[in-house]
Design a protein around this motif. Structure first.
Motif, PDB file in Angstrom:
ATOM      1  N   GLU A 198      -6.944  32.954 -13.266  1.00 61.66           N
ATOM      2  CA  GLU A 198      -6.542  31.641 -12.818  1.00 61.66           C
ATOM      3  C   GLU A 198      -6.586  31.847 -11.190  1.00 61.66           C
ATOM      4  OE1 GLU A 198      -5.795  28.863 -14.226  1.00 61.66           O
ATOM      5  OE2 GLU A 198      -6.048  29.594 -16.204  1.00 61.66           O
ATOM      6  N   VAL A 199      -6.158  32.918 -10.800  1.00 59.82           N
ATOM      7  CA  VAL A 199      -6.405  33.137  -9.304  1.00 59.82           C
ATOM      8  C   VAL A 199      -7.925  32.853  -8.691  1.00 59.82           C
ATOM      9  CG1 VAL A 199      -6.085  34.718  -7.394  1.00 59.82           C
ATOM     10  CG2 VAL A 199      -4.421  34.257  -8.882  1.00 59.82           C
ATOM     11  N   ARG A 200      -8.971  33.533  -9.508  1.00 59.57           N
ATOM     12  CA  ARG A 200     -10.219  33.538  -8.958  1.00 59.57           C
ATOM     13  C   ARG A 200     -10.676  32.033  -9.171  1.00 59.57           C
ATOM     14  NH1 ARG A 200     -10.667  38.603 -11.349  1.00 59.57           N
ATOM     15  NH2 ARG A 200     -11.056  37.961 -13.294  1.00 59.57           N
ATOM     16  N   ALA A 201     -10.054  31.428 -10.102  1.00 65.17           N
ATOM     17  CA  ALA A 201     -10.414  29.863 -10.371  1.00 65.17           C
ATOM     18  C   ALA A 201      -9.806  28.879  -9.307  1.00 65.17           C
ATOM     19  CB  ALA A 201     -10.250  29.425 -11.782  1.00 65.17           C
ATOM     20  N   GLY A 202      -8.973  29.559  -8.514  1.00 70.26           N
ATOM     21  CA  GLY A 202      -8.373  28.729  -7.511  1.00 70.26           C
ATOM     22  C   GLY A 202      -7.046  27.930  -7.773  1.00 70.26           C
ATOM     23  N   THR A 203      -6.453  28.327  -8.801  1.00 71.90           N
ATOM     24  CA  THR A 203      -5.189  27.651  -9.438  1.00 71.90           C
ATOM     25  C   THR A 203      -3.947  28.119  -8.488  1.00 71.90           C
ATOM     26  OG1 THR A 203      -6.029  28.028 -11.820  1.00 71.90           O
ATOM     27  CG2 THR A 203      -3.330  27.349 -11.242  1.00 71.90           C
ATOM     28  N   PRO A 204      -3.260  27.586  -8.023  1.00 75.29           N
ATOM     29  CA  PRO A 204      -2.126  27.719  -7.061  1.00 75.29           C
ATOM     30  C   PRO A 204      -1.248  28.483  -7.868  1.00 75.29           C
ATOM     31  CG  PRO A 204      -2.632  25.341  -6.945  1.00 75.29           C
ATOM     32  CD  PRO A 204      -3.260  25.886  -7.987  1.00 75.29           C
ATOM     33  N   TYR A 205      -0.535  29.346  -7.233  1.00 78.54           N
ATOM     34  CA  TYR A 205       0.499  30.226  -7.785  1.00 78.54           C
ATOM     35  C   TYR A 205       1.482  29.563  -8.547  1.00 78.54           C
ATOM     36  CZ  TYR A 205      -0.929  34.336  -5.024  1.00 78.54           C
ATOM     37  OH  TYR A 205      -1.818  35.446  -4.299  1.00 78.54           O
ATOM     38  N   GLY A 206       2.021  28.405  -8.074  1.00 78.41           N
ATOM     39  CA  GLY A 206       3.002  27.643  -8.701  1.00 78.41           C
ATOM     40  C   GLY A 206       2.647  26.970  -9.828  1.00 78.41           C
ATOM     41  N   ARG A 207       1.352  27.183 -10.229  1.00 80.37           N
ATOM     42  CA  ARG A 207       0.812  26.338 -11.520  1.00 80.37           C
ATOM     43  C   ARG A 207       0.372  27.228 -12.648  1.00 80.37           C
ATOM     44  NH1 ARG A 207      -2.293  20.907  -8.745  1.00 80.37           N
ATOM     45  NH2 ARG A 207      -0.170  20.076  -7.646  1.00 80.37           N
ATOM     46  N   ILE A 208       0.058  28.552 -12.311  1.00 77.47           N
ATOM     47  CA  ILE A 208      -0.480  29.458 -13.205  1.00 77.47           C
ATOM     48  C   ILE A 208       0.243  29.601 -14.350  1.00 77.47           C
ATOM     49  CG2 ILE A 208      -1.019  31.910 -13.300  1.00 77.47           C
ATOM     50  CD1 ILE A 208      -1.847  32.078 -10.432  1.00 77.47           C
ATOM     51  N   THR A 255       1.857  27.419 -15.724  1.00 77.99           N
ATOM     52  CA  THR A 255       1.756  26.376 -16.917  1.00 77.99           C
ATOM     53  C   THR A 255       0.536  26.563 -17.513  1.00 77.99           C
ATOM     54  OG1 THR A 255       2.981  24.934 -15.367  1.00 77.99           O
ATOM     55  CG2 THR A 255       1.296  24.032 -17.105  1.00 77.99           C
ATOM     56  N   ALA A 256      -0.538  27.288 -16.772  1.00 77.44           N
ATOM     57  CA  ALA A 256      -2.114  27.369 -17.547  1.00 77.44           C
ATOM     58  C   ALA A 256      -1.602  28.340 -18.476  1.00 77.44           C
ATOM     59  CB  ALA A 256      -2.846  27.819 -16.350  1.00 77.44           C
ATOM     60  N   TYR A 310      13.309  29.445 -14.823  1.00 77.54           N
ATOM     61  CA  TYR A 310      12.192  28.814 -14.689  1.00 77.54           C
ATOM     62  C   TYR A 310      11.590  29.277 -13.361  1.00 77.54           C
ATOM     63  CZ  TYR A 310       8.316  25.761 -16.045  1.00 77.54           C
ATOM     64  OH  TYR A 310       7.317  24.920 -16.263  1.00 77.54           O
ATOM     65  N   GLU A 311      12.439  29.300 -12.128  1.00 77.86           N
ATOM     66  CA  GLU A 311      11.824  29.861 -11.297  1.00 77.86           C
ATOM     67  C   GLU A 311      11.417  31.347 -11.020  1.00 77.86           C
ATOM     68  OE1 GLU A 311      15.594  28.753  -8.653  1.00 77.86           O
ATOM     69  OE2 GLU A 311      14.751  26.702  -8.120  1.00 77.86           O
ATOM     70  N   ALA A 312      12.413  31.873 -11.903  1.00 77.41           N
ATOM     71  CA  ALA A 312      11.911  33.519 -12.008  1.00 77.41           C
ATOM     72  C   ALA A 312      10.592  33.662 -12.666  1.00 77.41           C
ATOM     73  CB  ALA A 312      13.172  34.344 -12.666  1.00 77.41           C
ATOM     74  N   LEU A 313      10.472  32.736 -13.779  1.00 77.74           N
ATOM     75  CA  LEU A 313       8.888  32.607 -14.353  1.00 77.74           C
ATOM     76  C   LEU A 313       7.808  32.423 -13.313  1.00 77.74           C
ATOM     77  CD1 LEU A 313       6.847  32.641 -16.563  1.00 77.74           C
ATOM     78  CD2 LEU A 313       7.709  30.253 -16.768  1.00 77.74           C
ATOM     79  N   VAL A 314       8.096  31.488 -12.538  1.00 74.84           N
ATOM     80  CA  VAL A 314       7.224  31.437 -11.254  1.00 74.84           C
ATOM     81  C   VAL A 314       6.781  32.466 -10.508  1.00 74.84           C
ATOM     82  CG1 VAL A 314       6.421  29.579  -9.612  1.00 74.84           C
ATOM     83  CG2 VAL A 314       7.540  28.829 -11.606  1.00 74.84           C
ATOM     84  N   GLN A 315       7.840  33.095 -10.117  1.00 74.27           N
ATOM     85  CA  GLN A 315       7.947  34.216  -9.213  1.00 74.27           C
ATOM     86  C   GLN A 315       7.249  35.336  -9.842  1.00 74.27           C
ATOM     87  OE1 GLN A 315       8.835  34.109  -5.929  1.00 74.27           O
ATOM     88  NE2 GLN A 315       7.671  36.403  -5.888  1.00 74.27           N
ATOM     89  N   ALA A 372       5.636  15.641 -18.801  1.00 70.41           N
ATOM     90  CA  ALA A 372       5.042  15.760 -20.418  1.00 70.41           C
ATOM     91  C   ALA A 372       3.776  15.398 -20.714  1.00 70.41           C
ATOM     92  CB  ALA A 372       6.212  15.002 -21.105  1.00 70.41           C
ATOM     93  N   GLY A 373       3.246  14.026 -20.129  1.00 72.98           N
ATOM     94  CA  GLY A 373       2.055  13.505 -20.457  1.00 72.98           C
ATOM     95  C   GLY A 373       0.893  14.322 -19.950  1.00 72.98           C
ATOM     96  N   HIS A 374       1.269  14.942 -18.650  1.00 74.61           N
ATOM     97  CA  HIS A 374       0.060  15.689 -17.978  1.00 74.61           C
ATOM     98  C   HIS A 374      -0.305  16.989 -18.843  1.00 74.61           C
ATOM     99  CE1 HIS A 374      -2.197  17.625 -14.970  1.00 74.61           C
ATOM    100  NE2 HIS A 374      -1.455  18.651 -15.052  1.00 74.61           N
ATOM    101  N   ILE A 375       0.796  17.516 -19.204  1.00 75.37           N
ATOM    102  CA  ILE A 375       0.812  18.872 -19.926  1.00 75.37           C
ATOM    103  C   ILE A 375       0.247  18.719 -21.372  1.00 75.37           C
ATOM    104  CG2 ILE A 375       2.096  20.722 -20.970  1.00 75.37           C
ATOM    105  CD1 ILE A 375       3.794  20.885 -18.564  1.00 75.37           C
TER     106      ILE A 375
END
Length: 364
Positions: A64-74, A76-77, A348-353, A123-126
């Motif tokens: 995901e990093v190599r694909a350019g996905t921002p840290y805050g969205r990895i 979710t992917a 959830y914030e801990a998950l992102v971090q 929800a719709g986006h995900i």
């Protein structure tokens, strides 16, 4: 025969609150289905712990990093991919149950709990990314969350109403769901399977909050009863709400009720057997939600008997005497919802971090 199949014979569904990549890809999820699990829910705590302490997602994070996905969205992917894979494995159950079970349920960012518009949009986006008919999203039973449940249901989205600690919160969720179904059937001229919904009531969390107050009042013999009492009263209210002419009109079109889903069924104290809550909550048209530990305990020690519909009068008597003892159960359960929402936001914030921490720990 697995004890879970005995629960199914009584009309109760059995889900597992556990999702991680190795569990899905190793075949463990399929084996759980063979033992009687009929749905799975994902939560931030399991993802965060897995990312921090295991290698399940190491390669995917780097990709995901190599694909350019921002840290805050990895994160979710990663979660989207897991839900897709789990939903595919669960799909035969979804089909066999006509869309009642077989769901993979995904937690949305709990920071959206008081913003209906953003909850619906997220929800719709995900869900568009997941692209699976048996994916379910979670929305907390706040006022804004119930507005989101109404909107999502009207769009044909199946919802797991969470952070329910009271009968009142269940009623808000159920009414929002019913209104959403009415709009759904009015605006969709063709449908195959109507959306469904579950309402996650946290049982042991109620006792964890009430029991210290009882002990302080010298009422220790009243402990370990409030969560089950509320569950029984909630179940009776569920039966009332999902009956009558208004509901029957929807049921004739294929609507299913918002089933109570019992969560947090592990006792908070060591004095109770690990199957204490599970054995007390067995009843038709509900969902019993296990963790891996509580599932193992139930399979080994659990007694299967129809218990949930029993003792309604005694349950109401217990709640009445709490009020007489000066315990404001409504205020306490409202506070519980806010406390658990705040804890969910922190988790959830801990998950992102944890994604960023993993990259720094192993190198990009």
């Amino acid at each position: 025969m697995s004890k879970l199949f005995k629960l199914h014979e009584m009309g109760q569904s059995t889900w597992l609150n556990y999702m991680r990549r190795a569990f899905i890809r190793s075949g463990e999820l399929r084996r759980s289905l063979e033992e009687g699990i009929e749905g799975v829910t994902a939560n931030a705590a399991v993802f965060q712990n897995t990312i921090t302490h295991h290698a399940d997602y190491d390669q995917a994070i780097h990709d995901e990093v190599r694909a350019g996905t921002p840290y805050g969205r990895i994160h979710t992917a990663l979660m989207v991919d897991d839900v897709q894979r789990a939903a595919d494995i669960l799909h035969p159950i979804f089909e066999a149950s006509d869309g009642l079970d077989g769901f993979a349920s995904l937690e949305l960012n709990p920071a959206l709990a008081h913003n209906a518009v953003e909850t619906v949009a997220t929800a719709g986006h995900i869900l568009a990314r997941i692209d699976r008919g048996n994916a379910m999203v979670e929305a907390p039973a706040t006022l804004a969350g119930c507005a989101a449940i109404h909107s999502l249901t009207s769009d044909g989205v199946s919802v797991n109403a969470t952070h329910i600690f009271s009968v009142a919160a269940f009623e808000r969720s159920a009414q929002a769901y019913i209104c959403g179904l009415e709009m759904y059937f009015d605006t969709h001229s063709v449908w195959r399977i109507a959306p469904t919904s579950v309402a996650s009531f946290s049982v042991a969390a109620v006792d964890a909050a009430v029991d210290p107050l009882l002990a302080a009042k010298g009422l220790a013999d009243w402990q370990n009863q409030t969560g089950i009492a509320l569950a029984r009263v909630l179940y009776a209210r569920y039966q009332q709400i999902f009956s009558g002419s208004r509901w029957l009109k929807l049921a004739r079109k294929g609507a299913r009720p918002m089933r109570p889903k019992w969560v947090r069924i592990q006792p908070h104290g060591r004095s109770l057997p690990p199957t204490f809550y599970a054995e007390a909550l067995i009843g038709p048209d509900t969902v019993l939600t296990f963790t891996p530990d509580s599932l193992a305990a139930f399979q080994a020690q659990g007694q299967v008997a129809l218990t949930l519909p029993q003792g309604l009068a005694a349950a109401q008597t217990h709640l009445d005497r709490l009020a007489e003892a000066g315990i404001d159960l409504d205020g306490l359960t409202d506070a519980l919802q806010e406390e658990h929402l705040a804890a969910s936001v922190r988790q959830y914030e801990a998950l992102v971090q944890s994604v960023a921490d993993k990259l720094y720990a192993v190198g990009r």
